[in-house]
Design a protein around this motif. Structure first.
Motif, PDB file in Angstrom:
ATOM      1  N   CYS A   2      54.800 -21.208  27.295  1.00  0.00           N
ATOM      2  CA  CYS A   2      55.877 -20.676  28.044  1.00  0.00           C
ATOM      3  C   CYS A   2      55.524 -19.868  29.282  1.00  0.00           C
ATOM      4  O   CYS A   2      54.592 -19.002  29.096  1.00  0.00           O
ATOM      5  CB  CYS A   2      56.733 -20.098  26.868  1.00  0.00           C
ATOM      6  SG  CYS A   2      58.131 -19.086  27.474  1.00  0.00           S
ATOM      7  N   GLU A   3      56.187 -20.200  30.121  1.00  0.00           N
ATOM      8  CA  GLU A   3      56.090 -19.418  31.531  1.00  0.00           C
ATOM      9  C   GLU A   3      56.527 -17.972  31.398  1.00  0.00           C
ATOM     10  O   GLU A   3      56.149 -17.116  32.034  1.00  0.00           O
ATOM     11  CB  GLU A   3      56.858 -19.932  32.635  1.00  0.00           C
ATOM     12  CG  GLU A   3      56.418 -21.209  33.161  1.00  0.00           C
ATOM     13  CD  GLU A   3      57.315 -22.190  34.008  1.00  0.00           C
ATOM     14  OE1 GLU A   3      58.251 -21.618  34.492  1.00  0.00           O
ATOM     15  OE2 GLU A   3      56.796 -23.359  34.051  1.00  0.00           O
ATOM     16  N   LYS A   4      57.314 -17.436  30.444  1.00  0.00           N
ATOM     17  CA  LYS A   4      57.779 -16.234  30.236  1.00  0.00           C
ATOM     18  C   LYS A   4      57.207 -15.365  28.859  1.00  0.00           C
ATOM     19  O   LYS A   4      57.526 -14.608  28.369  1.00  0.00           O
ATOM     20  CB  LYS A   4      59.384 -16.217  29.890  1.00  0.00           C
ATOM     21  CG  LYS A   4      60.116 -16.702  31.194  1.00  0.00           C
ATOM     22  CD  LYS A   4      61.544 -16.258  30.877  1.00  0.00           C
ATOM     23  CE  LYS A   4      62.518 -16.870  32.101  1.00  0.00           C
ATOM     24  NZ  LYS A   4      63.670 -17.058  31.814  1.00  0.00           N
TER      25      LYS A   4
ATOM     26  N   PRO B 198      59.329 -19.338  22.216  1.00  0.00           N
ATOM     27  CA  PRO B 198      59.446 -19.607  23.500  1.00  0.00           C
ATOM     28  C   PRO B 198      60.971 -19.335  23.983  1.00  0.00           C
ATOM     29  O   PRO B 198      61.794 -19.258  23.344  1.00  0.00           O
ATOM     30  CB  PRO B 198      59.395 -20.921  23.514  1.00  0.00           C
ATOM     31  CG  PRO B 198      60.014 -21.442  21.887  1.00  0.00           C
ATOM     32  CD  PRO B 198      59.396 -20.105  21.178  1.00  0.00           C
ATOM     33  N   CYS B 199      61.234 -19.279  25.566  1.00  0.00           N
ATOM     34  CA  CYS B 199      62.348 -19.082  25.918  1.00  0.00           C
ATOM     35  C   CYS B 199      63.152 -20.141  26.001  1.00  0.00           C
ATOM     36  O   CYS B 199      64.465 -20.002  26.177  1.00  0.00           O
ATOM     37  CB  CYS B 199      62.120 -18.631  27.502  1.00  0.00           C
ATOM     38  SG  CYS B 199      61.659 -19.868  28.742  1.00  0.00           S
ATOM     39  N   CYS B 200      62.616 -21.342  25.790  1.00  0.00           N
ATOM     40  CA  CYS B 200      63.201 -22.586  25.935  1.00  0.00           C
ATOM     41  C   CYS B 200      64.140 -23.009  27.132  1.00  0.00           C
ATOM     42  O   CYS B 200      64.788 -23.972  27.123  1.00  0.00           O
ATOM     43  CB  CYS B 200      64.411 -22.879  24.432  1.00  0.00           C
ATOM     44  SG  CYS B 200      63.511 -22.709  23.123  1.00  0.00           S
ATOM     45  N   GLU B 201      63.854 -22.049  28.229  1.00  0.00           N
ATOM     46  CA  GLU B 201      64.646 -22.662  29.564  1.00  0.00           C
ATOM     47  C   GLU B 201      63.643 -22.827  30.558  1.00  0.00           C
ATOM     48  O   GLU B 201      64.016 -23.527  31.693  1.00  0.00           O
ATOM     49  CB  GLU B 201      65.409 -21.214  29.809  1.00  0.00           C
ATOM     50  CG  GLU B 201      66.707 -21.228  28.989  1.00  0.00           C
ATOM     51  CD  GLU B 201      67.358 -19.840  29.009  1.00  0.00           C
ATOM     52  OE1 GLU B 201      66.822 -19.004  30.044  1.00  0.00           O
ATOM     53  OE2 GLU B 201      68.623 -19.764  28.647  1.00  0.00           O
TER      54      GLU B 201
HETATM   55 ZN   LIG Z   1      59.482 -21.085  28.393  1.00  0.00          ZN
END
Ligand SMILES: [Zn+2]
Length: 345
Positions: A54-56, A65-68
């Motif tokens: 995850c990038e966040k 995970p942010c899932c976005e």
């Molecule tokens: Zn993410």
């Protein structure tokens, strides 16, 4: 109402555990996730893979995970080259060595986009010993960017050497109310089924042992009719025993039969339901408020339990298990069922 947007039901503790482990960089390089079919193992595995990339990941305020982010969307949408799923071919009973050899070679390549490569091994309980030994070589010293998630229905067939290298985590099935709430909120077809055929839903729910995926699968399949018939046969047999009206003629109980393979499987499934019913009645005699595996009507089950001694119920259970094992070993169906019924009367 609880938000089920990440697809996790009844396993929030595992979800939280993985999120926290990824965030604190304390994740083990392999895990065994086990639980009956349809408990969300694949969903959870994909979320773990998303969390790892995850990038966040470093944003303490975002869920993990942010899932976005782009990475999460790719992984959850099953479009990431860094998440590799290996599974048994549909017509095979076992997961053989070939896919494991592929993994062994593939781990040496760095991830494409993210920080981690995640190998999800589905039906890991069906791996042959040869496949497990091949996997072991990779599990012993994986590159630091590799995480393995072994998904299995049970762990009995896994080698001790595999089990000792990966923490074993069990997936739970949801409580009845939570399962129904989730299905109504997320599956319009299941919601309609619950409204139109509440009794049949009860039967399917019990037959699914609370597994959400299995309930969804059964409601839309032709297997549903057979399951309801099997349960009705089991329930009828127990009622007849309670009333002393059981026939010695197996044909009257197990209806038409032939020596065909699907017939054998059908009778074995019926015997399994008889065993579940007997277990419920034994549990009712021994415990105060046991959870039911077969009966949807607890009051009727309690009444029935008064008609039997524990010894009699145990005999029903053991005779059914014995008959089922005999059928599994290809015993003659007619003789097996005749023996089974004589042992009950
Ligand atoms: Zn993410």
């Amino acid at each position: 109402m609880k938000n089920y947007s990440n697809g996790i039901i009844a396993n929030d503790d595992l979800y939280d555990y993985f999120s926290a482990s990824v965030r604190s960089d304390t994740l083990s390089h392999a895990y065994i996730l086990h639980g009956v079919r349809g408990t969300g193992k694949r969903t959870l595995a994909r979320l773990v893979a998303a969390a790892l990339n995850c990038e966040k990941k470093d944003d303490e305020n975002a869920p993990l995970p942010c899932c976005e982010c782009a990475s999460c969307r790719k992984i959850i949408g099953n479009n990431s080259a860094d998440v590799i799923t290996v599974k048994r071919e549909e017509d095979r009973v076992f997961l053989g060595i070939e896919p494991i050899r592929f993994i062994r070679d593939d781990v040496s390549y760095q991830p494409n986009d993210g920080d981690f490569k995640v190998y999800i091994i589905e039906d890991a309980h069906t791996m042959t010993a040869q496949a497990q030994n091949a996997l072991l070589l990779t599990l012993e010293e994986p590159p630091p960017y590799v995480v393995f998630l072994l998904l299995c229905e049970h762990t009995e067939s896994l080698l001790e050497t595999i089990k000792s290298r990966a923490p074993i985590l069990r997936m739970r099935t949801p409580q009845r109310d939570e399962a129904t709430e989730y299905l109504i909120a997320n599956y319009p077809s299941v919601k309609a089924f619950i409204n139109n055929s509440p009794d049949e839903f009860e039967q399917i729910y019990m037959a699914s042992k609370g597994s959400i995926g299995r309930i969804i699968e059964l409601i839309s399949s032709s297997e549903k009719k057979q399951i309801i018939e099997n349960r009705s046969l089991a329930s009828g047999l127990i009622e007849a025993l309670a009333n002393n009206t059981l026939s010695r003629d197996f044909g009257e109980i197990f209806s038409s039969f032939s020596q065909k393979r699907d017939e054998r499987e059908r009778i074995m499934a019926q015997l399994l339901e008889i065993e579940a019913a007997a277990r419920d009645l034994i549990a009712l005699k021994k415990a105060d408020a046991p959870s039911m595996l077969f009966y949807t009507d607890r009051t009727r089950a309690e009444e029935l339990s008064y008609s039997f001694s524990v010894a009699k119920l145990t005999r029903i259970l053991q005779s059914s298990e014995k008959a089922r094992l005999a059928l599994l070993r290809n015993a003659n169906i007619k003789l097996t069922l005749t023996d089974f019924l004589s042992s009950l009367i």
